[in-house]
Design a protein around this motif. Structure first.
Motif, PDB file in Angstrom:
ATOM      1  N   UNK A 100       0.983  -1.153  -0.111  1.00 40.46           N
ATOM      2  CA  UNK A 100       0.137   0.067   0.112  1.00 40.46           C
ATOM      3  C   UNK A 100       0.887   1.172   0.033  1.00 40.46           C
ATOM      4  N   UNK A 101       2.271   1.064   0.187  1.00 39.42           N
ATOM      5  CA  UNK A 101       3.217   2.043   0.028  1.00 39.42           C
ATOM      6  C   UNK A 101       4.358   1.912  -0.602  1.00 39.42           C
ATOM      7  N   UNK A 102       4.667   2.701  -1.387  1.00 37.53           N
ATOM      8  CA  UNK A 102       6.366   2.278  -1.913  1.00 37.53           C
ATOM      9  C   UNK A 102       7.121   3.582  -1.713  1.00 37.53           C
ATOM     10  N   UNK A 103       8.549   3.193  -1.230  1.00 41.47           N
ATOM     11  CA  UNK A 103       9.575   4.327  -0.895  1.00 41.47           C
ATOM     12  C   UNK A 103      10.650   3.867  -2.162  1.00 41.47           C
ATOM     13  N   UNK A 104      10.882   5.095  -2.798  1.00 38.44           N
ATOM     14  CA  UNK A 104      12.143   5.109  -3.593  1.00 38.44           C
ATOM     15  C   UNK A 104      13.296   5.640  -3.458  1.00 38.44           C
TER      16      UNK A 104
ATOM     17  N   UNK B  10       3.801   4.650 -13.415  1.00 37.31           N
ATOM     18  CA  UNK B  10       3.347   3.256 -13.320  1.00 37.31           C
ATOM     19  C   UNK B  10       2.111   2.937 -12.905  1.00 37.31           C
ATOM     20  N   UNK B  11       1.897   3.509 -11.515  1.00 39.03           N
ATOM     21  CA  UNK B  11       0.713   3.075 -10.960  1.00 39.03           C
ATOM     22  C   UNK B  11      -0.502   3.706 -11.696  1.00 39.03           C
TER      23      UNK B  11
ATOM     24  N   UNK C  55      -2.601   3.944  -3.282  1.00 41.86           N
ATOM     25  CA  UNK C  55      -1.119   3.744  -3.092  1.00 41.86           C
ATOM     26  C   UNK C  55      -0.452   5.142  -2.622  1.00 41.86           C
ATOM     27  N   UNK C  56       0.505   4.933  -1.572  1.00 41.39           N
ATOM     28  CA  UNK C  56       1.121   6.171  -1.094  1.00 41.39           C
ATOM     29  C   UNK C  56       2.763   5.906  -1.717  1.00 41.39           C
ATOM     30  N   UNK C  57       3.190   7.048  -1.881  1.00 41.72           N
ATOM     31  CA  UNK C  57       4.663   7.069  -2.672  1.00 41.72           C
ATOM     32  C   UNK C  57       5.521   8.116  -2.007  1.00 41.72           C
ATOM     33  N   UNK C  58       6.661   7.646  -1.635  1.00 41.06           N
ATOM     34  CA  UNK C  58       7.728   8.466  -1.043  1.00 41.06           C
ATOM     35  C   UNK C  58       8.874   8.580  -1.852  1.00 41.06           C
ATOM     36  N   UNK C  59       9.500   9.640  -2.037  1.00 42.49           N
ATOM     37  CA  UNK C  59      11.079   9.818  -2.744  1.00 42.49           C
ATOM     38  C   UNK C  59      12.037   9.905  -1.649  1.00 42.49           C
ATOM     39  N   UNK C  60      13.038   9.434  -1.992  1.00 47.13           N
ATOM     40  CA  UNK C  60      14.381   9.733  -0.846  1.00 47.13           C
ATOM     41  C   UNK C  60      14.883  11.274  -1.159  1.00 47.13           C
TER      42      UNK C  60
ATOM     43  N   UNK D  14       1.169  15.547  -1.125  1.00 51.63           N
ATOM     44  CA  UNK D  14      -0.032  14.892  -1.654  1.00 51.63           C
ATOM     45  C   UNK D  14      -0.112  13.472  -1.947  1.00 51.63           C
ATOM     46  N   UNK D  15       1.150  12.810  -2.124  1.00 48.08           N
ATOM     47  CA  UNK D  15       1.381  11.427  -2.551  1.00 48.08           C
ATOM     48  C   UNK D  15       1.189  10.428  -1.447  1.00 48.08           C
ATOM     49  N   UNK D  16       1.116  10.819  -0.339  1.00 50.84           N
ATOM     50  CA  UNK D  16       0.888  10.043   0.986  1.00 50.84           C
ATOM     51  C   UNK D  16      -0.241  10.236   1.620  1.00 50.84           C
ATOM     52  N   UNK D  17      -1.285   9.256   2.027  1.00 56.06           N
ATOM     53  CA  UNK D  17      -2.255   9.269   2.802  1.00 56.06           C
ATOM     54  C   UNK D  17      -2.727   8.328   3.642  1.00 56.06           C
ATOM     55  N   UNK D  18      -3.982   8.345   4.322  1.00 54.88           N
ATOM     56  CA  UNK D  18      -4.424   7.077   5.054  1.00 54.88           C
ATOM     57  C   UNK D  18      -4.590   6.041   4.244  1.00 54.88           C
ATOM     58  N   UNK D  19      -4.168   4.767   4.904  1.00 55.24           N
ATOM     59  CA  UNK D  19      -4.196   3.628   4.087  1.00 55.24           C
ATOM     60  C   UNK D  19      -5.652   3.106   4.190  1.00 55.24           C
ATOM     61  N   UNK D  20      -6.028   2.622   2.738  1.00 53.53           N
ATOM     62  CA  UNK D  20      -7.292   2.219   2.786  1.00 53.53           C
ATOM     63  C   UNK D  20      -7.738   0.718   2.371  1.00 53.53           C
ATOM     64  N   UNK D  21      -6.460   0.036   2.217  1.00 55.06           N
ATOM     65  CA  UNK D  21      -6.366  -1.326   2.097  1.00 55.06           C
ATOM     66  C   UNK D  21      -6.086  -2.311   2.945  1.00 55.06           C
TER      67      UNK D  21
END
Length: 348
Positions: free
Chosen positions: A254-258, A270-271, A282-287, A341-348
């Protein structure tokens, strides 16, 4: 009409204009005794008027140094064109070097063994006075080589712990990747995410291993069992391919860290192609934060640092070594997680 190339002014030109001998010019410009203060001032004034500069080769042969610092990037060249981190790092390095009228010699090679060969050639040819070393490895062969050559060096992004004894008198600017990954996991965990995948960079890099280990430790501490890391070459192509692969799993994350901004933006696209919304599905975090992260839609949550200041600090410590200062270990400012805006509360 054929253009005649400009001719560089020489010591003989200065001598002729100043009305002194070439040897007197040499004494005056090199700060050696043998000429009067008035003659020294006149020679230097004439040299400035003519735009004379010392030859780098001559400086090196005379033991004065090349007034140049080297930086080798042992990364696939195709991955460097769009990654902003190194561009910002180099801008900070160059700013510090220009204050002392030093140049930067940059070369891209395929691997660390090629980098070691470049360092040896630069040392043998007296091309550089010292080097900046990026992307530390586990059991890094560059440390012992640089110590054996006596080539001053600063490790950029070194681990927080001590360097191995083989490193000798090398300075280091340290980065705390462990704490940075912990901050990311804290953020995602607080939003309810329990299935987190880390799309990592090159497997041989020490900071890649530190990030993977930190993610694993944070997952174990919280009892998370669906946390994983995949290594890539940092490119958008491999970032997108890894994203498609993990999202096709029966129970996708449910979350990806790049590990960089380029892969994060590729992952966002891709998502979208899979019909997933960010951050709804899906939540996304960049380094590393960058203009790519800030202008994406939605804008990407990212770890932020002052990368030009990081490069400036590393270059200043190398110049200090060249001035005879002892080696030091300094720590960069902690990275800040900028929630967007790319991270939020998990719904899955």
């Amino acid at each position: 009409m054929r253009r005649v190339p400009a001719r560089r002014p020489t010591i003989k030109d200065i001598a002729r204009r100043a009305g002194v001998s070439p040897s007197a010019v040499s004494f005056a410009l090199n700060g050696r005794p043998g000429v009067s203060p008035a003659t020294r001032d006149r020679v230097r004034r004439v040299a400035e008027q003519l735009g004379w500069r010392p030859s780098t080769a001559a400086r090196a042969l005379s033991g004065e140094g090349a007034a140049t610092v080297g930086l080798v990037l042992a990364r696939p060249a195709r991955t460097l064109g769009v990654e902003s981190f190194f561009l910002q790092l180099v801008s900070g390095v160059q700013e510090a070097l220009s204050e002392r009228h030093f140049g930067l010699l940059l070369q891209v090679v395929e691997d660390v063994s090629a980098e070691c060969a470049v360092h040896h050639r630069w040392w043998a040819e007296r091309r550089v006075d010292g080097v900046l070393v990026v992307d530390p490895r586990e059991d890094d062969p560059r440390y012992a080589q640089l110590a054996a050559l006596g080539l001053p060096a600063v490790i950029v992004g070194a681990p927080a712990g001590p360097l191995p004894p083989s490193a000798g008198a090398i300075s280091a600017v340290c980065a705390d990747d462990t704490a940075a990954m912990a901050a990311i996991v804290d953020h995602l965990h607080s939003l309810g995410h329990r299935r987190i995948t880390h799309i990592a960079g090159l497997p041989g890099l020490a900071h890649t291993r530190r990030r993977i280990a930190s993610l694993r430790a944070e997952a174990d501490r919280r009892g998370l069992h669906r946390v994983a890391s995949l290594v890539t070459d940092y490119s958008d192509a491999q970032g997108a391919e890894a994203t498609h692969r993990v999202l096709a799993a029966p129970r996708p994350p449910t979350a990806l860290v790049y590990d960089n901004d380029v892969m994060a933006v590729a992952g966002l696209a891709a998502a979208g192609r899979r019909g997933l919304s960010v951050p709804g599905d899906l939540s996304i975090v960049a380094w590393d934060d960058s203009v790519l992260c800030r202008t994406a839609h939605p804008s990407l949550t990212a770890l932020s640092r002052d990368t030009p200041a990081f490069g400036h600090r590393a270059a200043r410590h190398l110049l200090a070594l060249l001035d005879g200062a002892p080696p030091v270990r300094v720590h960069e400012e902690p990275l800040r997680l900028e929630a967007r805006g790319s991270t939020g509360v998990c719904r899955g």
